[in-house]
Design a protein around this motif. Structure first.
Motif, PDB file in Angstrom:
ATOM      1  N   SER A  12     -31.143 -26.743  51.248  1.00  9.31           N
ATOM      2  CA  SER A  12     -30.003 -25.922  51.678  1.00  9.31           C
ATOM      3  C   SER A  12     -30.071 -25.627  53.170  1.00  9.31           C
ATOM      4  O   SER A  12     -29.045 -25.546  53.848  1.00  9.31           O
ATOM      5  CB  SER A  12     -29.973 -24.618  50.889  1.00  9.31           C
ATOM      6  OG  SER A  12     -29.863 -24.858  49.500  1.00  9.31           O
TER       7      SER A  12
ATOM      8  N   ARG B 166     -28.975 -28.735  54.912  1.00  8.44           N
ATOM      9  CA  ARG B 166     -27.564 -28.970  54.570  1.00  8.44           C
ATOM     10  C   ARG B 166     -26.628 -28.211  55.490  1.00  8.44           C
ATOM     11  O   ARG B 166     -25.581 -28.738  55.899  1.00  8.44           O
ATOM     12  CB  ARG B 166     -27.333 -28.565  53.114  1.00  8.44           C
ATOM     13  CG  ARG B 166     -25.902 -28.674  52.624  1.00  8.44           C
ATOM     14  CD  ARG B 166     -25.833 -28.192  51.181  1.00  8.44           C
ATOM     15  NE  ARG B 166     -24.486 -28.195  50.662  1.00  8.44           N
ATOM     16  CZ  ARG B 166     -24.165 -27.751  49.445  1.00  8.44           C
ATOM     17  NH1 ARG B 166     -25.114 -27.280  48.645  1.00  8.44           N
ATOM     18  NH2 ARG B 166     -22.914 -27.783  49.038  1.00  8.44           N
TER      19      ARG B 166
ATOM     20  N   LYS C  40     -23.486 -31.610  48.872  1.00  4.47           N
ATOM     21  CA  LYS C  40     -24.916 -31.708  48.601  1.00  4.47           C
ATOM     22  C   LYS C  40     -25.392 -33.107  48.949  1.00  4.47           C
ATOM     23  O   LYS C  40     -24.866 -34.092  48.426  1.00  4.47           O
ATOM     24  CB  LYS C  40     -25.192 -31.398  47.129  1.00  4.47           C
ATOM     25  CG  LYS C  40     -26.650 -31.193  46.809  1.00  4.47           C
ATOM     26  CD  LYS C  40     -26.811 -30.732  45.375  1.00  4.47           C
ATOM     27  CE  LYS C  40     -28.276 -30.444  45.057  1.00  4.47           C
ATOM     28  NZ  LYS C  40     -28.445 -29.974  43.649  1.00  4.47           N
TER      29      LYS C  40
END
Length: 241
Positions: free
Chosen positions: A118, A121, A170
């Motif tokens: 994350s 990302r 994702k």
């Protein structure tokens, strides 16, 4: 005789059994259960649920975002970060604030070192990093980390930044590997430039030692391979064959 009579008359008579019962019923210790019962009755008519900061992970990030209706304030933090610890009380107050809860914002946090997916990302390169995710967009917070200013920003001030950025999809396994490598390189670059303080210099030193060990290991195996190919025993076997 008169003195004895007067002394006897001044003594208090022992209370009767009925009077003892009345005193016991009217004592504060006997009324306590009524107040204790009220503590259980009041929440039924005046309910209150204390909000908490939602702790997210890589595995639950998208699911938590969907559960929050796409409206979430996320703090990217680390346990060893001093700035994160200092802003923790104000950030917890945001999760309990009535105006923030009325605006539908879910206050969440994610640990950066344990959730690199994350972090990479969203292009997080330091902590604490605050982002407001709303309606498929995310907005980066760059102001002071005070409760009042954070509250004004998350309840509407973020719109002054413009349209925001699209929430990235994702990444795949290959893309994630490339992005993590790029993020690691940028962190090393910042550390070499002194942006991470003493911890950054120690990280650069550690990486230098690891590179030296890796280089020595490769050199050792190459020399061993060359020696094995050019050894006398190998030449004799070739002549016999």
């Amino acid at each position: 005789v008169n003195l004895r009579i007067r002394l006897r008359s001044t003594r208090a008579e022992p209370p009767k059994p009925r009077q003892l019962i009345m005193r016991r019923r009217s004592s504060p210790a006997r009324r306590a259960p009524t107040w204790v019962a009220l503590l259980y009755v009041i929440p039924i008519f005046f309910p209150y649920v204390a909000a908490e900061v939602l702790q997210m992970t890589d595995a639950t990030f998208d699911e938590d975002l969907d559960s929050a209706g796409g409206n979430m304030l996320v703090l990217f933090k680390a346990e060893q970060c001093g700035h994160c610890k200092r802003m923790a009380p104000d950030y917890e107050r945001l999760s309990e604030d009535d105006d923030v809860r009325a605006s539908g914002v879910t206050v969440a946090a994610i640990d950066v070192p344990r959730n690199r997916q994350s972090t990479v990302r969203f292009g997080v390169r330091g902590f604490p990093t605050l982002m407001h995710l709303r309606d498929g967009k995310f907005y980066r917070y760059r102001g002071p980390r005070a409760f009042r200013i954070l509250k004004e920003w998350v309840t509407g001030g973020y719109r002054d930044q413009g349209g925001g950025e699209d929430i990235p999809e994702k990444p795949s396994s290959f893309s994630q590997t490339v992005m993590i490598g790029k993020a690691a390189w940028l962190e090393l670059k910042d550390a070499a430039m002194g942006k991470s303080g003493m911890a950054g210099y120690l990280m650069v030193l550690l990486m230098g030692v690891l590179v030296m060990i890796l280089g020595f290991t490769v050199w050792f195996f190459v020399v061993l391979l060359i020696w094995g190919v050019n050894s006398p025993e190998t030449e004799e076997k070739e002549k016999k064959s």
